[in-house]
Design a protein around this motif. Structure first.
Motif, mmCIF file in Angstrom:
data_model
loop_
_atom_site.group_PDB
_atom_site.id
_atom_site.type_symbol
_atom_site.label_atom_id
_atom_site.label_comp_id
_atom_site.label_asym_id
_atom_site.label_seq_id
_atom_site.Cartn_x
_atom_site.Cartn_y
_atom_site.Cartn_z
ATOM 1 N N LEU A 137 80.125 45.220 8.792
ATOM 2 C CA LEU A 137 79.551 44.696 10.046
ATOM 3 C C LEU A 137 80.651 44.173 10.967
ATOM 4 N N ASP A 138 80.383 44.253 12.270
ATOM 5 C CA ASP A 138 81.288 43.602 13.233
ATOM 6 C C ASP A 138 81.092 42.090 13.203
ATOM 7 N N GLY A 139 79.880 41.695 12.890
ATOM 8 C CA GLY A 139 79.615 40.264 12.861
ATOM 9 C C GLY A 139 78.199 39.990 12.416
ATOM 10 N N PHE A 140 77.841 38.725 12.395
ATOM 11 C CA PHE A 140 76.473 38.351 12.030
ATOM 12 C C PHE A 140 76.019 37.143 12.841
ATOM 13 N N VAL A 141 74.710 37.031 12.945
ATOM 14 C CA VAL A 141 74.105 35.843 13.549
ATOM 15 C C VAL A 141 73.022 35.357 12.584
ATOM 16 N N GLY A 142 73.132 34.134 12.152
ATOM 17 C CA GLY A 142 72.094 33.527 11.309
ATOM 18 C C GLY A 142 71.292 32.572 12.175
ATOM 19 N N ILE A 143 69.990 32.825 12.272
ATOM 20 C CA ILE A 143 69.138 31.962 13.112
ATOM 21 C C ILE A 143 68.305 31.059 12.207
ATOM 22 N N TYR A 144 68.348 29.767 12.484
ATOM 23 C CA TYR A 144 67.566 28.823 11.688
ATOM 24 C C TYR A 144 66.104 28.866 12.126
ATOM 25 N N ALA A 145 65.224 29.129 11.195
ATOM 26 C CA ALA A 145 63.785 29.172 11.496
ATOM 27 C C ALA A 145 63.048 28.693 10.259
ATOM 28 N N ALA A 146 62.652 27.433 10.295
ATOM 29 C CA ALA A 146 62.045 26.838 9.094
ATOM 30 C C ALA A 146 60.631 27.331 8.866
ATOM 31 N N LYS A 147 59.936 27.670 9.943
ATOM 32 C CA LYS A 147 58.526 28.014 9.811
ATOM 33 C C LYS A 147 58.355 29.481 9.432
ATOM 34 N N GLN A 148 57.576 29.712 8.392
ATOM 35 C CA GLN A 148 57.424 31.078 7.902
ATOM 36 C C GLN A 148 56.810 32.013 8.939
ATOM 37 N N SER A 149 55.822 31.525 9.691
ATOM 38 C CA SER A 149 55.171 32.410 10.663
ATOM 39 C C SER A 149 56.185 32.915 11.696
ATOM 40 N N VAL A 150 57.134 32.071 12.067
ATOM 41 C CA VAL A 150 58.168 32.491 13.028
ATOM 42 C C VAL A 150 59.013 33.609 12.419
ATOM 43 N N ARG A 151 59.349 33.437 11.156
ATOM 44 C CA ARG A 151 60.220 34.431 10.520
ATOM 45 C C ARG A 151 59.516 35.774 10.381
ATOM 46 N N VAL A 152 58.239 35.713 10.019
ATOM 47 C CA VAL A 152 57.488 36.965 9.860
ATOM 48 C C VAL A 152 57.330 37.660 11.218
ATOM 49 N N GLU A 153 56.978 36.869 12.229
ATOM 50 C CA GLU A 153 56.821 37.461 13.570
ATOM 51 C C GLU A 153 58.153 38.018 14.078
ATOM 52 N N ALA A 154 59.227 37.300 13.810
ATOM 53 C CA ALA A 154 60.550 37.762 14.267
ATOM 54 C C ALA A 154 60.930 39.073 13.598
ATOM 55 N N MET A 155 60.559 39.222 12.331
ATOM 56 C CA MET A 155 60.861 40.489 11.654
ATOM 57 C C MET A 155 59.977 41.603 12.197
ATOM 58 N N ARG A 156 58.741 41.232 12.488
ATOM 59 C CA ARG A 156 57.813 42.218 13.049
ATOM 60 C C ARG A 156 58.343 42.772 14.354
ATOM 61 N N LEU A 213 50.564 47.807 20.530
ATOM 62 C CA LEU A 213 49.583 48.837 20.905
ATOM 63 C C LEU A 213 50.060 49.644 22.113
ATOM 64 N N ALA A 214 50.733 48.948 23.030
ATOM 65 C CA ALA A 214 51.143 49.621 24.261
ATOM 66 C C ALA A 214 52.384 50.492 24.076
ATOM 67 N N THR A 215 53.319 50.014 23.278
ATOM 68 C CA THR A 215 54.598 50.735 23.197
ATOM 69 C C THR A 215 54.923 51.242 21.802
ATOM 70 N N GLY A 216 54.117 50.826 20.829
ATOM 71 C CA GLY A 216 54.407 51.234 19.449
ATOM 72 C C GLY A 216 55.480 50.360 18.816
ATOM 73 N N LYS A 217 55.942 49.388 19.545
ATOM 74 C CA LYS A 217 56.988 48.495 19.026
ATOM 75 C C LYS A 217 56.622 47.066 19.431
ATOM 76 N N ALA A 218 56.449 46.222 18.428
ATOM 77 C CA ALA A 218 56.057 44.841 18.744
ATOM 78 C C ALA A 218 57.205 44.100 19.427
#
Lengths: 535, 323
Positions: A229-248, B164-169
């Motif tokens: 890798l050229d580098g990395f960024v570690g983001i602190y996110a204690a709340k699980q819902s934030v982490r799941v949404e961020a991965m989504r 739904l709109a773009t296929g990417k959340a």
């Protein structure tokens, strides 16, 4: 260890496939890119690995540091294999197993450009094992077997032990044992709490408190060709819902601690082939400890009844669908050669295959002890996964033998205090280790006078004797026998504690992240040197 | 007026002292301490010697009166101490987070004022019409809906709609960048939380504006103004609204002060590194120094905001004089 595709996780009718994860070399790693990952914490208390015990410190700063030895990055699931990071080859012990001599690589530079020598390695280990006054080292007790650490020249480090033990090498591979610059720690042993300067695959760029930490590729890294890798960024996110949404939304590629099955399923359902999952047994578990100083838990019959009421085999299966637990085990992590087999476990109270027989025996013991219909409090930690799930399950199991149990959930501080002061009936404790080191990990089951973080409040000279025998045994077969005797005594004869199913580590990640392999601990294999992005 | 301000500031001293004593005692009544959490939170072995050394370093073994006097003396000399968890100066820990909370609070207040006052006024002027009913439904829904739940729902909605709109959340960034560094990124991160918080805030304000306006519009001087043949617009803007705003300004002030430290869950939902999230962290870690400082900050914000609100009264209603 394997990588599962989305389809297998949610059972979409596609034949279940488990693709064995080939070695990272099966595909040619690509260079470049920045890995963004999340750290499930608000911020680490400090950056000094020698002082801290939280994963937040490791997930933040491990990429900046080297260690002497470690679990193999290509096979971190191994519980017996250790490889060199700073040394040139793994040494054979001499002096009857009491002396380990490590040769240090000559091509290692700190990020400030200075050369790393054996003197730096020895000074760092001195700080860990024999911290000077006013300096906190969290792991002094891990290294009770170490007598002396010497650096006779710039390329040699010698560890002299008080007695030979198989616990030494795993302890030496602890992921918090970062190598610091001697000149700095001689001047100010607290310097590394607030500052970062190592010799690892990444150089420190910036830290925004409670927000993120950034690193950039170390061009002088001694493992040639790495990191990718050229580098990395570690983001602190204690709340699980934030982490799941961020991965989504691909705001982050992954996190390294672990998510519950429901979060995995959600991500896999939404992400399809863009999300892959690695999972593994976790060297962490909840231990249920009755307070031997309180009646009727001073009576071994009552403690045995508590064990016998619990259906570990069915419980583990059911719990694994909703909580981060899965494998049934004894006092030793199930992946270790020192762990009991299923047949051996089934000889121990609480693991019998016939649960009806087990519960009938539990009822008989309670009657005999005059504790039928006993009511008590189960003290638990205010953490959902898996503490509260495990606690709720146990209450249901105990109800089946007529016990009335109320769960008392406390925040972390008061929970610790309740255990330390012995103000509980039965408590849901935890034992979470990094490197699988059964000999040290099972110290938790010793009496409090020997192992202060054992909260059962009992004295048991026999237990100490069995442990010492196992600790000093170096023949693998004999040690395994000794471990079985210690385990049988702890769980069956004396019923000091109930070991609930081991935690299960589930890591969903973007499919473009390659080269990283899961280990049995969220502390291990975190230097990110092997990771590359297939973008 | 200067004397009034000085008097109010002096009155703030016992308030702050009372708050300091209360938070000091309450924190120490909680079993456990930061050292055990810090050295044992990993679940592995906790070295008792390390815990003892940590307690001694942090002064946790000192008697309570000694700790309290130290705490007071440090505050008098404007030394807020170091966080027991991170070792960083408390002032630095707060300074890092305050801009985030302030930005959300200011944006939410602007949103609340922009929506609540016009809608509340219209609702009062069109009492019992469909417009009034619609505004009241919006307001009651805003009061009944917790802003953190609304936050989670709005995030999920954004993710689902973009998927739904773009296929990417898509979702707003989760790592904060100050406004002056990257305005677009900053606003895309703070707008959603400001809207969700601002909605509840405006709902409360809207209802109060409506009821205050209804009351004022029935006053004799409004009837007199009408009988003089003044334009309705002048009556509403110059005579009614200005008087009706007195309780509304009080509410806006209290809500603003609350937002500085009160967005505990909303900040976590949107991964905002603000004062509310810091407060939760400090309490969880039993970081007494930091918790005390944050509580004092929140109390001071309330005291200051109340003073500003009282001063605004004179501008809104010239009959009010300070003595």
């Amino acid at each position: 260890m394997y990588v599962r595709t989305a389809a297998t996780c949610i059972g979409l009718g596609v034949a279940a496939i488990a693709i064995a994860a080939g070695p990272a070399g099966a595909q040619t790693p690509k260079r470049g890119g920045t890995l963004t990952y999340m750290i499930p914490a608000d911020s680490p208390p400090s950056f000094d690995g020698h002082r801290e015990t939280t994963f937040a410190t490791v997930h933040s700063a491990a990429p900046f540091y080297s260690v002497l030895i470690r679990v193999p990055p290509d096979n971190p699931a191994s519980t017996t294999e250790f490889v060199c990071d700073l040394c040139t080859e793994m040494p054979e012990p001499t002096d009857g197993g009491k002396t380990y001599t490590f040769k240090i690589r000559p091509d290692v530079k700190f990020h400030d450009g200075s050369k790393l020598t054996a003197k730096d390695v020895a000074a760092s280990w001195q700080k860990i094992v024999f911290p000077p006054e006013g300096v906190t080292s969290a792991r002094v007790s891990y290294y009770a077997m170490v007598d002396k650490i010497e650096a006779p020249d710039d390329s040699t480090v010698v560890f002299r032990l008080k007695y030979p033990t198989t616990a030494f090498l795993p302890a030496l591979a602890d992921p918090f044992t970062w190598i610091y610059k001697k000149e700095i720690i001689d001047k100010d042993p607290h310097w590394y709490q607030k500052n970062i300067m190592g010799s690892g695959p990444f150089k420190f760029v910036s830290y925004d408190i409670g927000q993120s930490i950034k690193g950039t590729r170390n061009p002088d890294y001694y493992h040639k060709g790495k990191p990718y890798l050229d580098g990395f960024v570690g983001i602190y996110a204690a709340k699980q819902s934030v982490r799941v949404e961020a991965m989504r939304a691909d705001r982050a590629a992954m996190e390294f601690r672990g998510v519950p099955p429901s979060a995995r399923d959600e991500l896999v359902k939404e992400g399809g082939k863009e999300i892959v999952v690695q999972d593994s047994d976790w060297n962490c578990g909840n231990i249920i400890t009755p307070n031997h100083k309180k009646k009727p838990f001073d009576d071994v019959r009552v403690r045995r009844a508590l064990m016998l009421a619990v259906d570990q085999w069915k419980g583990a299966q059911a719990l694994s669908k909703i909580a981060i637990v899965r494998s049934v085990g004894g006092i030793v992590f199930p992946g270790s050669p020192l762990a009991a087999t299923k047949e051996e476990l089934q000889q121990i109270a609480g693991y019998w295959p016939d649960i009806e027989k087990s519960r009938a025996e539990a009822k008989r013991l309670l009657k005999e002890a005059g504790a039928e219909g006993l009511s008590f409090e189960l003290t638990n930690r205010n953490v959902d996964q898996p503490y509260k799930f495990v606690g709720t399950w146990l209450i249901g199991e105990w109800k089946k033998i007529g016990l009335n149990v109320e769960q008392k959930v406390l925040p972390t501080g008061p929970w610790f205090q309740a255990m330390r002061s012995g103000s509980f009936d039965v408590v849901v404790d935890a034992n979470c280790q990094s490197v699988v080191n059964p000999v040290l990990d099972t110290g938790k089951y010793l009496p409090q006078s020997v192992y202060p973080e054992s909260y059962g409040g009992y004295e048991d000279p026999k237990s100490v004797e069995l442990y010492q025998k196992m600790l000093r045994e170096t023949d693998p077969k004999a040690q395994r026998v000794a471990m079985r005797a210690y385990e049988k005594h702890t769980l069956d004869t004396m019923a000091h504690a109930i070991v609930t199913p081991y935690w299960y580590r589930i890591i969903p990640m973007q499919s473009y992240v390659k080269g990283w392999k899961i280990s049995p601990s969220h502390y291990l294999n975190q230097d990110l040197a092997n990771i590359w992005l297939d973008k | 007026m200067h004397r009034y301000v000085v008097k109010r500031l002096l009155l703030a001293v016992p308030t702050l002292l009372g708050a300091a004593a209360l938070v000091f005692v309450l924190l120490r009544l909680v079993p456990g301490d930061v050292c055990v959490i810090r050295l044992g939170s990993g679940g592995a072995h906790v070295d008792p010697a390390a815990v003892a050394a940590c307690r001694e370093t942090l002064g946790l073994d000192d008697p309570w009166p000694v700790q309290f006097l130290d705490f007071l003396w440090n505050y008098i000399s404007l030394d807020f101490g170091n966080s027991m968890w991170s070792g960083n100066p408390v002032a630095h820990e707060i300074a890092v987070r305050l801009p985030v909370s302030l930005q959300i609070a200011i944006l939410a207040t602007i949103i609340a004022i922009l929506f609540a006052i016009p809608l509340g006024t219209i609702s009062a002027l069109r009492e019992n019409t469909w417009l009034d009913h619609a505004v009241r439904v919006i307001a009651i829904a805003g009061i009944a809906t917790p802003s953190f739940w609304l936050g989670i729902m709005s995030l999920v909605l954004v993710l689902d709609i973009t998927y739904l709109a773009t296929g990417k959340a898509w979702m707003p960034p989760i790592d904060y960048v100050p406004l002056w560094q990257d305005p677009v990124r900053n606003l895309s991160m703070v707008l959603l939380p400001a809207l969700t918080v601002g909605y509840r805030y405006s709902a409360v304000t809207m209802r109060l504006t409506r009821s205050a306006m209804l009351e004022v519009m029935r006053e004799d001087y409004i009837r007199t103004a009408r009988s003089k043949g003044l334009l309705e617009q002048i009556i509403v803007n110059r005579h009614a609204l200005k008087n009706a705003l007195l309780p509304v300004v009080t509410l806006i002030g209290i809500e603003f002060a609350f937002l500085i430290g009160g967005l505990v869950v909303t900040e976590q939902v949107f991964n905002l590194n603000g004062i509310g999230r810091l407060l939760v962290l400090a309490v969880q870690n039993q970081d007494n120094t930091l918790t005390q400082a944050l509580v004092m900050l929140i109390v001071a914000t309330f005291v200051f905001t109340n003073l500003v609100v009282d001063l605004l009264y004179a501008w809104l209603d010239p009959r009010i004089r300070f003595s």
